[in-house]
Design a protein around this motif. Structure first.
Motif, PDB file in Angstrom:
ATOM      1  N   ALA A  21      -1.875   6.083   2.888  1.00  0.00           N
ATOM      2  CA  ALA A  21      -1.038   5.725   1.741  1.00  0.00           C
ATOM      3  C   ALA A  21      -0.022   4.658   2.141  1.00  0.00           C
ATOM      4  O   ALA A  21       0.263   3.723   1.368  1.00  0.00           O
ATOM      5  N   PHE A  22       0.515   4.775   3.351  1.00  0.00           N
ATOM      6  CA  PHE A  22       1.450   3.760   3.846  1.00  0.00           C
ATOM      7  C   PHE A  22       0.747   2.414   3.972  1.00  0.00           C
ATOM      8  O   PHE A  22       1.266   1.376   3.533  1.00  0.00           O
ATOM      9  N   TRP A  23      -0.435   2.390   4.586  1.00  0.00           N
ATOM     10  CA  TRP A  23      -1.190   1.147   4.721  1.00  0.00           C
ATOM     11  C   TRP A  23      -1.534   0.558   3.351  1.00  0.00           C
ATOM     12  O   TRP A  23      -1.439  -0.655   3.151  1.00  0.00           O
ATOM     13  N   THR A  24      -1.967   1.405   2.418  1.00  0.00           N
ATOM     14  CA  THR A  24      -2.422   0.923   1.113  1.00  0.00           C
ATOM     15  C   THR A  24      -1.294   0.334   0.282  1.00  0.00           C
ATOM     16  O   THR A  24      -1.462  -0.714  -0.358  1.00  0.00           O
ATOM     17  N   TRP A  25      -0.132   0.986   0.314  1.00  0.00           N
ATOM     18  CA  TRP A  25       0.971   0.573  -0.550  1.00  0.00           C
ATOM     19  C   TRP A  25       1.963  -0.348   0.139  1.00  0.00           C
ATOM     20  O   TRP A  25       2.898  -0.852  -0.509  1.00  0.00           O
ATOM     21  N   CYS A  26       1.773  -0.609   1.409  1.00  0.00           N
ATOM     22  CA  CYS A  26       2.666  -1.534   2.119  1.00  0.00           C
ATOM     23  C   CYS A  26       2.713  -2.913   1.452  1.00  0.00           C
ATOM     24  O   CYS A  26       3.809  -3.452   1.224  1.00  0.00           O
ATOM     25  N   PRO A  27       1.570  -3.538   1.109  1.00  0.00           N
ATOM     26  CA  PRO A  27       1.668  -4.856   0.457  1.00  0.00           C
ATOM     27  C   PRO A  27       2.341  -4.803  -0.910  1.00  0.00           C
ATOM     28  O   PRO A  27       2.992  -5.773  -1.323  1.00  0.00           O
ATOM     29  N   VAL A  28       2.214  -3.678  -1.618  1.00  0.00           N
ATOM     30  CA  VAL A  28       2.859  -3.554  -2.930  1.00  0.00           C
ATOM     31  C   VAL A  28       4.379  -3.531  -2.770  1.00  0.00           C
ATOM     32  O   VAL A  28       5.119  -4.226  -3.488  1.00  0.00           O
ATOM     33  N   VAL A  29       4.849  -2.735  -1.808  1.00  0.00           N
ATOM     34  CA  VAL A  29       6.288  -2.651  -1.566  1.00  0.00           C
ATOM     35  C   VAL A  29       6.827  -3.996  -1.105  1.00  0.00           C
ATOM     36  O   VAL A  29       7.892  -4.454  -1.560  1.00  0.00           O
ATOM     37  N   TRP A  30       6.086  -4.658  -0.223  1.00  0.00           N
ATOM     38  CA  TRP A  30       6.567  -5.939   0.284  1.00  0.00           C
ATOM     39  C   TRP A  30       6.505  -7.041  -0.781  1.00  0.00           C
ATOM     40  O   TRP A  30       7.329  -7.956  -0.781  1.00  0.00           O
ATOM     41  N   GLU A  31       5.545  -6.976  -1.663  1.00  0.00           N
ATOM     42  CA  GLU A  31       5.504  -7.959  -2.746  1.00  0.00           C
ATOM     43  C   GLU A  31       6.755  -7.844  -3.623  1.00  0.00           C
ATOM     44  O   GLU A  31       7.371  -8.849  -3.995  1.00  0.00           O
ATOM     45  N   ALA A  32       7.138  -6.602  -3.943  1.00  0.00           N
ATOM     46  CA  ALA A  32       8.342  -6.403  -4.733  1.00  0.00           C
ATOM     47  C   ALA A  32       9.590  -6.809  -3.949  1.00  0.00           C
ATOM     48  O   ALA A  32      10.522  -7.412  -4.505  1.00  0.00           O
ATOM     49  N   TYR A  33       9.602  -6.483  -2.660  1.00  0.00           N
ATOM     50  CA  TYR A  33      10.772  -6.807  -1.832  1.00  0.00           C
ATOM     51  C   TYR A  33      10.951  -8.320  -1.714  1.00  0.00           C
ATOM     52  O   TYR A  33      12.060  -8.840  -1.886  1.00  0.00           O
ATOM     53  N   LEU A  34       9.868  -9.044  -1.426  1.00  0.00           N
ATOM     54  CA  LEU A  34       9.962 -10.495  -1.267  1.00  0.00           C
ATOM     55  C   LEU A  34      10.262 -11.187  -2.588  1.00  0.00           C
ATOM     56  O   LEU A  34      10.889 -12.254  -2.611  1.00  0.00           O
TER      57      LEU A  34
END
Length: 304
Positions: free
Chosen positions: A118-131
């Motif tokens: 779940a961490f691997w899968t949602w990492c790009p989603v969290v980072w997209e929002a963060y960036l």
């Protein structure tokens, strides 16, 4: 595809266990480290402007090449013991009912699996929002960050494998799970931090979140009878990957991205409790000095 993918990981660990009795934690550290780097590679390939069809062909070709290498260059190990020729459903029941070290390691592994994919899968989603909060002023891309986070897991696995020679697989798994679980709890605060701090924390998280995986597999393989190692690893892995479906889907709930990873905290908590109650605390009570346990002596036993 999913059916055949499921046959790779547990069988690969069984092959490694057939080659190594002493230092199995280190061997599996290299193996799972390679898995982590391989899992990150498609995110790196996404940096090349291309269609998703081309990316699929590239990753499929690399996977096929790996299968050919294993088929022609990796023989059976010297410690292999053939299991039963017929399917015996009672093996799984006996492992869970009558084997406390196996049951404890399996439960801790399932807690770890609740977090990992779940961490691997949602990492790009969290980072997209963060960036996106930087109004496009950052040159980092979510896929590049995800590649680095997952690839650093390979380094964590190898490092954990060597540490297991000194401190034991159970202690290394406990420490890694404690770090990743702590970062789950801190994830909302990290979201408010500068990019450098956020990235450094996620790279550490990437190392810790998978570094315990080979050590759990070591504990499971050592706790199972030699002729049932493949079955034991397969059963535990199948249940673990089934658990990941639930955690991955759970993170699709409509909450702010900075709070997503709080939903993963129960996994590390369960894993830490299971490891502490059987593999860590009883050993300290017996030795009185908190010494090594797990894969330290080079035997096929778990020291308690």
């Amino acid at each position: 595809t999913g059916f055949f993918l499921a046959g790779i990981y547990p069988v690969g660990m069984k092959v490694a266990a057939d080659w190594y009795q002493a230092g199995l934690g280190k061997a599996l550290g290299w193996l799972v480290g390679a898995l982590a780097v391989g899992s990150s590679f498609p995110f790196l390939l996404r940096q090349i402007p291309q269609s998703w069809q081309a990316l699929l062909w590239e990753t499929s070709g690399i996977a096929a090449m790996g299968g050919i290498i294993v088929g022609f260059l990796v023989p059976e190990g010297p410690h292999r013991k053939a299991g039963a020729q017929k399917l015996d459903p009672t093996i799984a029941c006996n492992l869970f009912q009558n084997n406390a070290p196996f049951r404890s390691a399996a439960t801790a592994y399932w807690g770890h699996m609740w977090e990992l994919y779940a961490f691997w899968t949602w990492c790009p989603v969290v980072w997209e929002a963060y960036l996106a909060s930087y109004d496009g002023s950052m040159e980092l891309s979510p896929s590049l960050v995800t590649f680095l986070v997952i690839a650093f897991g390979g380094l964590g696995c190898v490092l954990g494998g060597y540490l297991s020679l000194c401190y034991g697989s159970a202690n290394v798994a406990f420490g890694s799970l404690a770090v990743s679980g702590s970062l789950c709890l801190l994830s909302p605060a990290l979201y408010l931090a500068p990019v450098g701090v956020m990235l450094a924390a996620y790279l550490l998280w990437g190392m810790a979140v998978v570094a315990d995986s080979p050590q759990f597999s070591t504990l499971i393989a050592q706790a199972a009878p030699p002729e049932s190692k493949g079955t034991a690893l397969t059963i535990v892995n199948c249940i673990g990957f089934t658990i990941t479906i639930g955690s991955i889907q759970l993170l699709s709930v409509p909450i702010a991205p900075q709070y997503l990873f709080l939903l993963l905290v129960p996994g590390p908590v369960l894993g830490l409790w299971s490891l502490w109650s059987y593999h860590i605390r009883p050993h300290e009570m017996n030795t009185g000095d908190g010494g090594n346990n797990g894969d330290v002596t080079g035997t096929n036993e778990i020291k308690i």
